[in-house]
Design a protein around this motif. Structure first.
Motif, mmCIF file in Angstrom:
data_model
loop_
_atom_site.group_PDB
_atom_site.id
_atom_site.type_symbol
_atom_site.label_atom_id
_atom_site.label_comp_id
_atom_site.label_asym_id
_atom_site.label_seq_id
_atom_site.Cartn_x
_atom_site.Cartn_y
_atom_site.Cartn_z
ATOM 1 N N SER A 11 4.608 22.654 30.863
ATOM 2 C CA SER A 11 3.473 22.437 29.959
ATOM 3 C C SER A 11 2.205 23.077 30.504
ATOM 4 N N GLU A 12 2.041 23.066 31.817
ATOM 5 C CA GLU A 12 0.857 23.685 32.422
ATOM 6 C C GLU A 12 0.870 25.196 32.221
ATOM 7 N N ARG A 13 2.025 25.826 32.436
ATOM 8 C CA ARG A 13 2.094 27.276 32.290
ATOM 9 C C ARG A 13 2.063 27.700 30.820
ATOM 10 N N ARG A 14 2.641 26.890 29.950
ATOM 11 C CA ARG A 14 2.613 27.191 28.516
ATOM 12 C C ARG A 14 1.183 27.182 27.983
ATOM 13 N N ALA A 15 0.372 26.278 28.502
ATOM 14 C CA ALA A 15 -1.010 26.146 28.032
ATOM 15 C C ALA A 15 -1.870 27.355 28.400
ATOM 16 N N LEU A 16 -1.403 28.159 29.347
ATOM 17 C CA LEU A 16 -2.188 29.307 29.795
ATOM 18 C C LEU A 16 -1.964 30.548 28.939
ATOM 19 N N PRO A 35 -4.220 23.703 23.892
ATOM 20 C CA PRO A 35 -4.335 25.123 24.255
ATOM 21 C C PRO A 35 -2.959 25.768 24.413
ATOM 22 N N GLY A 36 -2.942 27.092 24.329
ATOM 23 C CA GLY A 36 -1.726 27.826 24.615
ATOM 24 C C GLY A 36 -0.721 27.829 23.485
ATOM 25 N N LEU A 37 0.470 28.306 23.803
ATOM 26 C CA LEU A 37 1.560 28.362 22.835
ATOM 27 C C LEU A 37 2.039 26.960 22.460
ATOM 28 N N SER A 38 2.465 26.821 21.221
ATOM 29 C CA SER A 38 3.149 25.580 20.832
ATOM 30 C C SER A 38 4.609 25.695 21.257
ATOM 31 N N GLN A 39 5.298 24.574 21.309
ATOM 32 C CA GLN A 39 6.713 24.595 21.677
ATOM 33 C C GLN A 39 7.519 25.397 20.659
ATOM 34 N N HIS A 40 7.163 25.285 19.392
ATOM 35 C CA HIS A 40 7.869 26.041 18.360
ATOM 36 C C HIS A 40 7.643 27.539 18.532
ATOM 37 N N GLN A 41 6.436 27.934 18.931
ATOM 38 C CA GLN A 41 6.162 29.346 19.158
ATOM 39 C C GLN A 41 6.976 29.895 20.327
ATOM 40 N N ALA A 73 10.974 31.738 32.178
ATOM 41 C CA ALA A 73 10.237 32.156 33.376
ATOM 42 C C ALA A 73 9.527 33.489 33.159
ATOM 43 N N HIS A 74 10.184 34.418 32.490
ATOM 44 C CA HIS A 74 9.546 35.715 32.225
ATOM 45 C C HIS A 74 8.393 35.559 31.225
ATOM 46 N N LEU A 75 8.602 34.774 30.186
ATOM 47 C CA LEU A 75 7.539 34.573 29.202
ATOM 48 C C LEU A 75 6.325 33.920 29.834
ATOM 49 N N PHE A 76 6.549 32.957 30.715
ATOM 50 C CA PHE A 76 5.453 32.234 31.350
ATOM 51 C C PHE A 76 4.937 32.938 32.603
ATOM 52 N N ALA A 77 5.504 34.113 32.933
ATOM 53 C CA ALA A 77 5.052 34.916 34.083
ATOM 54 C C ALA A 77 5.082 34.112 35.378
ATOM 55 N N ASN A 79 5.993 33.182 39.167
ATOM 56 C CA ASN A 79 6.309 33.940 40.369
ATOM 57 C C ASN A 79 7.623 33.421 40.958
ATOM 58 N N GLU A 80 8.078 34.021 42.036
ATOM 59 C CA GLU A 80 9.395 33.673 42.574
ATOM 60 C C GLU A 80 9.454 32.226 43.072
ATOM 61 N N GLN A 81 8.370 31.743 43.647
ATOM 62 C CA GLN A 81 8.345 30.369 44.131
ATOM 63 C C GLN A 81 8.422 29.394 42.955
ATOM 64 N N GLU A 82 7.707 29.701 41.883
ATOM 65 C CA GLU A 82 7.748 28.851 40.692
ATOM 66 C C GLU A 82 9.123 28.933 40.017
ATOM 67 N N TRP A 83 9.751 30.097 40.074
ATOM 68 C CA TRP A 83 11.100 30.271 39.520
ATOM 69 C C TRP A 83 12.100 29.359 40.231
ATOM 70 N N VAL A 84 12.012 29.306 41.537
ATOM 71 C CA VAL A 84 12.893 28.412 42.298
ATOM 72 C C VAL A 84 12.625 26.959 41.913
ATOM 73 N N SER A 85 11.351 26.608 41.774
ATOM 74 C CA SER A 85 11.005 25.236 41.386
ATOM 75 C C SER A 85 11.551 24.907 40.004
ATOM 76 N N LEU A 86 11.395 25.817 39.051
ATOM 77 C CA LEU A 86 11.911 25.595 37.694
ATOM 78 C C LEU A 86 13.405 25.329 37.729
#
Length: 285
Positions: A11-16, A35-41, A73-77, A79-86
């Protein structure tokens, strides 16, 4: 699945992400004001059925497929550390590989200052074993202070005369590292070329085909010939910059002379605090 952490990250990254940046409009009037993209978008942009992303962000998508997590992960840009966390939050395991093949090819510039501050030989290589940073002590190991451009190729080919007991103490331990790296980076041109040369080498090819379980040098001790100090042996410490999967920091602790037979250095463990009852008894006499 860690639903709270997963929702917080997504939700934090989507809002950006501004909808306008993807050719979408922001809802107006009585509609959504967040703010940011909606879930449907997000579903629209990822070409997923309605409600797919909502299930993921809310933690109601057990065992989400790798392609969905990668697309998000690509849509929300990320990084590698965040990718591992996701991946850990959503699938409860590490991802099978880096988010982008270009990852692991660079580290923050401060790593040069970091290795310069280490008293032992130290260097940083990228995911292809190409040298990114090294300190004076590492450079001193080589004739003319000319360190190898690729440490994997050096350990397998160019450094054979310098690496004492190369056929038993070095090659059989290095080859499994290359195999493990290729398993995650199957299109890495540098690694593929080294593998091609390994398979063409009469000594290395049989060793490579035999396989092996050693995939990291952390704590290993190996004999080596120092350009300045002569024959000796090194104890290896290995670590990884978190934002560059496959990159590695190697610290080599050099010992001159013949390696002494001794037990491996004990593992470090957290120091346990005194028991409360002991402290209370000491205080009360």
């Amino acid at each position: 699945m860690n639903k709270t952490a997963l929702k917080g990250l997504l939700s934090e990254r989507r809002a950006l992400i501004a909808p306008e940046s993807h050719g979408l409009s922001r809802p107006t009037g009585q509609g959504r004001r967040a703010p940011g993209l909606s879930q449907h978008q997000v579903d629209q942009l990822l070409h997923r059925t309605f409600g797919t992303y909502h299930r993921l962000e809310s933690g109601n998508y057990p065992n989400p497929p790798d392609d969905l997590l990668r697309d998000v992960a690509h849509l929300f840009a990320l990084n590698e550390q965040e990718w591992v966390s996701l991946y850990r939050y959503a699938a409860e395991k590490n991802p099978p590989g880096p988010l982008a093949l270009s990852s692991g090819k660079e580290v923050p510039g401060v790593w040069q200052e970091a290795v310069d501050g280490i008293g032992h030989m130290a260097y940083v290589t990228d995911a292809s074993w190409d040298l990114l940073a090294s300190n004076r002590q590492w450079d001193d190991l080589f004739d003319g202070r000319r360190p190898p451009a690729n440490t994997l190729r050096w350990m397998l080919f160019d450094g054979r005369a310098q690496l004492i007991d190369w056929e038993t103490a070095w090659a059989p331990l290095v080859l499994p590292q290359m195999r493990a790296a290729l398993a995650q980076r199957q299109t890495d041109e540098t690694l593929l070329k080294i593998e091609e040369d390994v398979l063409a080498d009469p000594v290395l090819a049989p060793l490579y085909r035999e396989g092996g379980a050693s995939i990291h040098p952390d704590g290993d001790e190996r004999p080596i010939r120092h350009a300045v100090h002569g024959p000796g042996w090194v104890t290896m410490c290995a670590a990884q910059p978190l934002t560059a999967p496959g990159a590695r920091l190697i610290i080599l602790i050099y010992h001159p002379g013949t390696r002494r037979a001794h037990a491996r250095t004990a593992m470090l463990r957290a120091r346990t605090s005194p028991r409360l009852s002991d402290s209370w008894c000491d205080a009360t006499g």
